[in-house]
Design an enzyme around this catalytic site. Structure first.
Site, PDB file in Angstrom:
ATOM      1  N   CYS A  68       0.816  -1.216   0.000  1.00 26.92           N
ATOM      2  CA  CYS A  68       0.000   0.000   0.000  1.00 26.92           C
ATOM      3  C   CYS A  68       0.844   1.258   0.000  1.00 26.92           C
ATOM      4  O   CYS A  68       0.340   2.350  -0.194  1.00 26.92           O
ATOM      5  CB  CYS A  68      -0.879   0.037   1.231  1.00 26.92           C
ATOM      6  SG  CYS A  68      -1.926  -1.375   1.360  1.00 26.92           S
ATOM      7  N   CYS A  77      -2.482   8.435   6.879  1.00 23.38           N
ATOM      8  CA  CYS A  77      -1.132   8.382   7.452  1.00 23.38           C
ATOM      9  C   CYS A  77      -1.179   8.641   8.953  1.00 23.38           C
ATOM     10  O   CYS A  77      -0.433   8.032   9.717  1.00 23.38           O
ATOM     11  CB  CYS A  77      -0.214   9.414   6.792  1.00 23.38           C
ATOM     12  SG  CYS A  77       0.070   9.099   5.045  1.00 23.38           S
TER      13      CYS A  77
END
Lengths: 154, 390
Positions: free
Chosen positions: A39, A110
């Site tokens: 990813c 994130c």
């Protein structure tokens, strides 16, 4: 003037180019790894914990990831350092985003990775010290099954 | 402090010329009179209109000659994307009743070809997406085998925008001619950088554009071989031989022609030299791989996989030093999908996420390449120290 067109805040760029907390802790009391290289992000959080006070004495990160992932890792470490375990567990991804003075919406995942990385490292500590008998599998997404969609799903 | 450079960039080294280029000052100068002095509509019969018409036709002649075509085989468009859409859709709809509904293209086309093909599939088209080898070249035998009596057109990108692979148009053209199918190439990246000759290469359609060759944005062109029936996308006043209605963008077209006129062989040599220097310098960094071929590669393209670190982080760091680059990573802001081109040459997701494209121009200097290599060595080392993947 130019900043308003910049995708990243000054704080993100500062932490990305000059992270204070990157590295490895030898013989850590807790380690948490989240994410998946497929990813595009892998974050590893190392903890050193004062057994008496249960305070995080030291915290370091290693991150394979983009600008936001590295900045989120560094902000997380800054937030967690010196806190007790129970205080640190309350650190949310929003706290990381606030510390960074914002993240592009496409990069919020994130900060989620950062918050999960810490939770996982704490869990590892609690497991090793016998405080919990079983680790949860909530954050285990590094099994290679990801098809590259975490950026959206995260 | 490094971060200050982010906002007061002392240096600005633009290595994203595959995305777009700076407009050459000579081009700007050529365009300026056509905004406020010679502003006529090329369809008007009066003097001011005819002045614009003359500039338009002279420009058309320059573009035509540059690829061995005739003046009336060039149609100006608003972009390379428009020209690519026009070829596929216009030809498909012109052949709707004769059972020719098969399109052959490749897995490494620009999104505008791939997405036009996907849409045409909803309209009854059958599309074959050819594989490429690990350097990005199509297999001519696979092409031959894919052609059926229903095949209408073969559309193959000339110079690939991501990895720089230059396909052998002559050989593909020969096959298309033998088998009686139309041949189109998207030459947006290769135009003025490698030879295009519509007769030697048996091309029926060629897509060109201006902003990749130091011309203005918003101008493209399509070569359509004389005699081929194609349905326009834009109906209107009958501009561009009735194939693309819209008042012509005369300043843009004049600028486009100027950018073609000033393109020189020596620019190619200059770019090739710097490209090779950059590639060789980067490959000296441990654990790096070149994406795409060493030979038969666009003179301005460099694409490298820096294993174990994320491409966007490299791009972000380069940006902090004033160096503009581009990534094929899942993280790039526009799309979350990893590059279909790097996937097609067999790169893994992890390798794709670790890849960076650097594309130079005739304005890139030797000193800039030295600086980029120095910075790259520094930041790759730093990011690898930060990475948990070893």
């Amino acid at each position: 003037m130019a900043e308003q067109f910049n995708a990243y805040t000054k704080e993100v760029l500062k932490r990305f180019t000059n992270p204070k907390h990157f590295g490895e802790i030898k013989n850590p009391d807790g380690v948490g790894q989240v994410g998946n290289p497929v990813c595009g992000d892998v974050m590893k959080i190392y903890l050193k914990i004062d057994k008496k006070t249960e305070k995080i004495k030291d915290i370091k990160f290693q991150t394979f990831g983009c600008v936001s992932a590295i900045a989120s890792s560094d902000a997380l470490c800054e937030l967690a350092k010196g806190k007790t375990i129970s205080e640190a567990k309350k650190i949310t991804n929003k706290a990381i985003v606030d510390k960074l003075e914002g993240l592009p919406s496409i990069k919020i995942h994130c900060s989620v990775l950062g918050a999960n990385g810490l939770k996982k490292a704490i869990e590892d500590y609690e497991f090793k010290t016998g405080k919990i008998s079983k680790k949860s599998e909530r954050y285990d997404d590094e099994d290679g099954s990801c098809e590259g969609n975490c950026a959206i799903a995260g | 402090m490094e971060v200050n450079m982010l906002f007061n960039k002392q240096k600005s080294i633009y290595l994203d010329n595959a995305a777009t280029t700076s407009v050459d000052k000579e081009v700007v100068e050529a365009m300026i009179p056509y905004f406020s002095e010679k502003y006529g509509n090329a369809s008007s019969q009066h003097l001011i209109g005819q002045e614009a018409k003359r500039a338009l036709e002279e420009s058309r002649e320059i573009i035509a000659k540059s690829i061995g075509a005739k003046r009336d085989e060039i149609i100006f468009t608003g972009s390379g994307t428009e020209a690519n859409n026009f070829v596929l859709k216009g030809l498909f709809f012109a052949n709707k009743d004769n059972k020719k509904n098969h399109i052959i293209t490749t897995k490494i086309e620009h999104d505008c070809i791939l997405n036009a093909c996907k849409w045409l599939e909803t309209q009854g088209a059958k599309v074959t997406y050819l594989n490429v080898n690990n350097e990005g070249f199509i297999d001519l035998n696979e092409l031959k085998k894919s052609i059926t009596p229903e095949t209408l057109i073969v559309s193959v990108i000339h110079g690939n925008n991501e990895i720089g692979t230059i396909q052998d148009l002559k050989e593909i053209g020969k096959i298309c001619k033998e088998r009686g199918v139309h041949f189109h190439t998207d030459a947006c990246q290769s135009y003025t950088k490698t030879d295009i000759d519509v007769n030697k290469q048996n091309l029926d359609f060629v897509t060109l554009n201006a902003h990749k060759i130091h011309g203005p944005k918003g101008v493209g062109a399509l070569f359509i071989r004389k005699g081929i029936k194609i349905i326009p996308l834009l109906h209107g006043g009958g501009h561009e031989f009735g194939l693309r209605s819209s008042t012509e963008n005369v300043p843009g077209i004049v600028g486009f022609a100027k950018s073609v006129r000033i393109a020189k062989e020596s620019n190619i040599k200059h770019m090739e030299k710097l490209r090779d220097k950059l590639i060789e310098g980067i490959l000296k960094i441990p654990n790096t791989q070149l994406n795409g071929p060493r030979d038969k590669r666009l003179c301005n393209n460099i694409n490298v996989c820096f294993n174990n670190i994320e491409g966007e982080a490299i791009g972000g760091f380069l940006d902090s030093y004033g160096i503009s680059s581009s990534t094929g990573s899942a993280c790039s802001s526009h799309s979350l999908e990893p590059s279909h081109v790097l996937k097609a040459i067999g790169r893994t997701h992890v390798q794709i996420n670790s890849s960076v494209r650097l594309s130079i121009s005739k304005f890139t200097t030797d000193e800039e390449i030295d600086y980029v290599l120095e910075i790259l060595n520094k930041i790759v080392d730093k990011l690898r120290k930060m990475s948990p993947i070893k």
